[in-house]
Design an enzyme around this catalytic site. Sequence first.
Site: not given
Length: 723
Positions: A34-35, A222-223, A253, A599
């Site tokens: 996504k970044t 973002d986020e 998340q 993770r």
Amino acid sequence: MEPPYLTRLNPPQREAVLSTEGPVLMLAGAGTGKTAALTARLAHILNQRLAWPSEILGLTFTNKAAAEMRERVRAHVGDAIEGMPWLGTFHSIGARLLRRHAELVGLQANFTILDTDDQLRLLKQLIIAEGLDEKRFPARLLGGLIDRWKNKGLSPADLDTKESYTFANGKGQVLYAAYQARLKALNACDFGDLLLHWLDVLKRERAVLEGYQQRFKYILVDEYQDTNIVQYLILRLLAQTRKNICCVGDDDQSIYSWRGAEVANILKFEADFPGAKIIRLEQNYRSTPHILAAASGLIAHNGTRLGKTLWTEAQSGEKVRVEAVWDGAEEARRVSDEIERIQREGGRANDCAILVRAQFQTREFEDRFIATGTPYRIIGGFRFYERAEIRDALAYLRVVQQPADDLAFERIINVPKRGLGDKAVQRVQMLARRQGCALVHGAALILDSDELTPQARRALGSLVGDIARWRDAAKALTPADLVRQILDECGYTAMLQADKSPESAGRMENLAELARAMEEYDTLGDFLEHVSLVMDNDARDAEDKVTLMTIHAAKGLEFRQTFLVGWEEGVFPSQRALDEGGLASLEEERRLAYVAITRARESCIILHAANRRIYGQWTSSIPSRFIDELPPEHIRQDTTMTGMGTMGWATSSQQPIRAVAARSSAKPAGWSEAPRADVAPGSRVFHTKFGYGTIAEIDGNRLEIDFEQAGRKRVLDSFIAPA
């Protein structure tokens, strides 16, 4: 020729970059790049000259994320990024905008931003001025409530009676208003004000709002799943004219509700911006198919989500392993032995991470790594023996063990608060230096003088007397019983119980874990020597270290090998979270489990113990419901980790995960899968802790019971009796 930032993107990422007009929600799963997509979109807007750098608003949650985005965009468009003043965190941009319009909220442009200590000092003054007992109604509790109100976009005038009564029997609104008035008089604001005042200006000053609506041609966030209500309201106002807002986030998340985050913000994006394009980034570049399938199968049990399915082109890899162990000590041994095996086979400790639900769980692993000489690091928190409450407790123990330990005595002389100010402490130090004796002896000597006020003399005399009494008690008590007695009698336990902040419960857990750790030592001296070795190890630097951290701190990180420990009911999901938040908290706990699994790049091992020592009490633990929810075709028991000593447990891949096989000679009380014959749904029963209740559901020997006072709980049938 296509610019480089487009050639490396997959089709959904590419669509997200090229869809520049209108509202876009980039629903980006864990590890889906996504970044890369967000920075490529920003670079594309600049490269195509759709807007000047000063016409783009880019909002992140951390300075690190903003810096990373800036550097990535610079790689694509060069120094053009330097002309982008509106790329930063919500609070940094809020401060910049507020200084431009400070007079509109009664401030000057050079206003001060208070830190937490200044904020608490001011609140304490206001509480006392209102005639309230600050110990009964602590400033930290009021500060937490005010922060929560500001996160919701509520000014003092917006509070209803229910909210006001959450502090000091209805004084919440009065104190909040007094606090805001005092801040303006000081030409100051706190961090919550940076956003609340910004929202206030946008709502009240139409010309200012329209100016920024025209200025910001594109908004990137973002986020987005981590936004709170005040951030959501600001974004909705700014984007109403052009509607060129692109939010990147993952509803699966959203794990920060305790910080004010509202998962509902991302869930209602389409309703807020009709015609919005939802682009799902589902190709994962991090984990193996089995890990992704296990995580996807688990999160599918949440009802409030937008939905997506992660996939990868990577090879299948190994299945997620679920291991049952006898207790916490066996859990630490299993993990330690597995890490040693990885290292023997050429792997690195840096590739291994142990993820816990609560910080107190790290202590057992830290002690194990000290014993085996395995270097480790704590991320997102202090090492167990470095936490403030643990250092305070250790200081009391050090003074009892060694009266000449002046550093320890200085730490405890006014902790908890005893009314001994800096001047009183200085007089004790001066006398001790003149007499050439330890501070504790100097404190005893000064009691016979008029150097101190009567109040300070009484407080200091009480402490000196307590230390002498504890020194005598240490001859008869075990180290664990001694520390419990000291913490209770010195007022430290009461201090934490009076502190209603979110951190206080964790600090209590840590102190309970400290006492539990001391049970393994015969003398106080042996334990303090062990702590010295731990601290010495922590001080040594080594590049290759095992990582210990909470799941919350692990968000955004990845590791080749992860160990997810303590997957038992009451630990994970957290019983405290369930009691406070019900179904909403259960879904957030499940999202936390999803974050934990994703993770892992190559290997994920989940461990749960049949017995767990919590708050000093042994309990027979039930495996987490999340283990039941993992798709069985992606889970296996690794036989290489069974049979490790007489206390080893094993589970069978041919049976449900929660059906634990027999231990070599005995099982914990109630660890049978067969239900009792005398219980059935609807039966009325009695539990010694929870009282009377009615059985709602039965799963083997595990019962769901609706208790009259405690609500619904999951218990073993061996702990109940017919009513």
